[in-house]
Design an enzyme around this catalytic site. Structure first.
Site, PDB file in Angstrom:
ATOM      1  N   TYR A   1      37.711  44.479  50.178  1.00  0.00           N
ATOM      2  CA  TYR A   1      36.923  43.424  49.600  1.00  0.00           C
ATOM      3  C   TYR A   1      35.638  43.202  50.466  1.00  0.00           C
ATOM      4  O   TYR A   1      34.607  43.194  49.830  1.00  0.00           O
ATOM      5  CB  TYR A   1      37.772  42.293  49.527  1.00  0.00           C
ATOM      6  CG  TYR A   1      38.996  41.995  48.585  1.00  0.00           C
ATOM      7  CD1 TYR A   1      38.381  41.416  47.448  1.00  0.00           C
ATOM      8  CD2 TYR A   1      39.915  42.585  48.427  1.00  0.00           C
ATOM      9  CE1 TYR A   1      39.185  41.032  46.138  1.00  0.00           C
ATOM     10  CE2 TYR A   1      40.772  42.299  47.334  1.00  0.00           C
ATOM     11  CZ  TYR A   1      40.178  41.901  46.376  1.00  0.00           C
ATOM     12  OH  TYR A   1      41.291  41.975  45.092  1.00  0.00           O
TER      13      TYR A   1
ATOM     14  N   ASP B   1      41.842  44.893  37.019  1.00  0.00           N
ATOM     15  CA  ASP B   1      41.319  44.307  38.323  1.00  0.00           C
ATOM     16  C   ASP B   1      40.537  45.221  39.222  1.00  0.00           C
ATOM     17  O   ASP B   1      39.406  45.709  38.564  1.00  0.00           O
ATOM     18  CB  ASP B   1      42.650  44.141  39.332  1.00  0.00           C
ATOM     19  CG  ASP B   1      42.434  43.113  40.270  1.00  0.00           C
ATOM     20  OD1 ASP B   1      42.401  42.036  40.086  1.00  0.00           O
ATOM     21  OD2 ASP B   1      42.324  43.712  41.589  1.00  0.00           O
TER      22      ASP B   1
ATOM     23  N   HIS C   1      46.870  39.408  33.561  1.00  0.00           N
ATOM     24  CA  HIS C   1      46.029  40.109  34.106  1.00  0.00           C
ATOM     25  C   HIS C   1      46.944  41.382  34.657  1.00  0.00           C
ATOM     26  O   HIS C   1      46.347  42.445  34.936  1.00  0.00           O
ATOM     27  CB  HIS C   1      45.822  39.459  35.469  1.00  0.00           C
ATOM     28  CG  HIS C   1      44.971  40.175  36.488  1.00  0.00           C
ATOM     29  ND1 HIS C   1      43.577  40.318  36.163  1.00  0.00           N
ATOM     30  CD2 HIS C   1      44.984  40.764  37.674  1.00  0.00           C
ATOM     31  CE1 HIS C   1      42.924  40.882  36.861  1.00  0.00           C
ATOM     32  NE2 HIS C   1      43.765  41.028  37.913  1.00  0.00           N
TER      33      HIS C   1
END
Length: 388
Positions: A304, A175, A363
């Site tokens: 982010y 990730d 994931h």
């Protein structure tokens, strides 16, 4: 560096239970299933379990069984686990989580990686582990200010490994940890012996010829990546543009924070119906609780914003990573929403020494398939030893 121990005040636990009991629930979705978001009946039952049955103190004790520390880098407290192997010649390795994960992701792999002798493995495969929390995540709070780019995080990780006295080490990530890992491998290449990734985005070039000859599996992977950009990346677009606005809701409502996290475990893990198909329920709630108690909903989202140009949001995809001389291992899990295509990866990475594709897992590899991830890391380290 200061030793650290998790000790959430009892008042915070009572506040969580009160807020869960007082949740103002929305109406059910007009459509059954998960396509419009987390179903009401599933979330209500999970929230009630969180309120009445989940034992945070037991989870806290399990986490406190690992040595933890906090050190300040660039004005920000960085929380990390540092678990040394009983094997004196163990290989140092730093492991980086992503969102909506945390250092909790790695708890099932720490024992087998640091002490393979105890788990029936070869002592030569032992690792000393450093597992930091990304700035703004968990106890790596409060951040010193804006600007925590992946480059800045990678520089902090290089400093962290230097402070441990590790001259040569491996880097592992998934990730967000994939971007940090790639940059760290380039930034500190004199000390990084190898890079292992269990998440990697690969793209064709601008030449339409790149699409000729792709297999059905490779075409499906390109389709999955497009689906991620078009449909599954809404969370990323919000966090990369308006993290503060979102943060008010996540910081005020534990059910809102829980739904925001659980949606991704449902979409990205190897599940049949619900996230618990892939990851133990108490482990999922330990991770969600960590976000809640530390107020990380907003602060993690700001990472982010600080890295928006590098993230895969439609209609734009991130630029290809810089070419790295570092030996690379890639582990591909079939339910991950972004699965790499090797021929494209080989353009960016000239030294791929291991590429394994598994038949199960998604994931969150360390939580879903810890045995597969451990075996892959041991294999990579052994391959590097043979090359030395």
């Amino acid at each position: 560096m200061k030793p650290f121990r998790i000790d959430i005040p009892e008042a915070d636990l009572a506040d969580l239970r009160r807020r869960l009991a007082d949740t103002r629930w929305t109406a059910a979705s007009p459509a059954a299933g998960w396509e419009r978001g987390v179903p009401l009946d599933y979330l209500r039952e999970l929230a009630e379990y969180w309120r009445t049955e989940f034992d945070w103190r037991a989870a806290e004790a399990r986490l406190n069984a690992f040595p933890q520390f906090v050190t300040e880098i660039a004005g920000t407290p960085i929380h990390f686990l540092h678990v040394r192997s009983p094997e004196p010649d163990a290989t140092p390795m730093i492991m980086t989580h992503g969102w909506p994960g945390s250092f909790v992701e790695f708890t099932d792999v720490i024992g087998p990686l640091t002490d393979p002798r105890r788990y029936g493995g070869d002592p030569a495969d032992a690792f000393h582990l450093v597992i930091p929390s990304l700035p703004g995540f968990g106890f790596s709070n409060p951040v010193s200010g804006p600007g925590w780019s992946f480059h800045k995080v990678a520089g902090a990780w290089a400093e962290l490994m230097s402070r441990q006295g590790y001259e040569r080490y491996l880097v592992q990530g998934g990730d967000l940890g994939t971007w940090v890992g790639q940059i760290l491998a380039g930034l500190d290449f004199e000390h990084v012996a190898g890079l292992h990734l269990n998440f990697l985005i690969t793209l064709p070039g601008s030449d339409p010829q790149d699409l000729i000859g792709l297999s059905d599996v490779e075409l499906r992977r390109l389709g999955l990546l497009q689906l991620f950009g078009d449909d599954m990346s809404a969370y990323m677009k919000v966090q990369a543009t308006r993290p503060q606005t979102l943060g008010y809701a996540l910081n005020d409502s534990p059910v809102g924070q829980l739904a925001w996290i659980m949606e991704k475990f449902h979409e990205w893990a190897d599940v049949q119906k619900v996230p618990e198909d892939a990851v133990d329920r108490d482990r999922l709630l330990t991770n969600a609780s960590l976000y809640w108690f530390t107020g990380s909903g907003a602060s993690s989202a700001h990472l982010y914003y600080d890295n928006a140009p590098l993230l895969p949001t439609a209609p734009n995809l991130p630029p290809p990573p810089p070419a790295l001389p570092t030996p690379l291992a890639v582990a591909v899990f079939p339910r991950d929403p972004a699965q790499p295509i090797r021929r494209f990866a080989e353009r960016a990475f000239s030294n791929i020494v291991q590429w394994n594709e598994f038949d199960r897992g998604g994931h969150f590899a360390a939580m879903e398939q810890p045995d597969l991830l451990v075996a892959d890391l041991r294999s990579f380290a052994a391959a590097l030893r043979r090359r030395a």
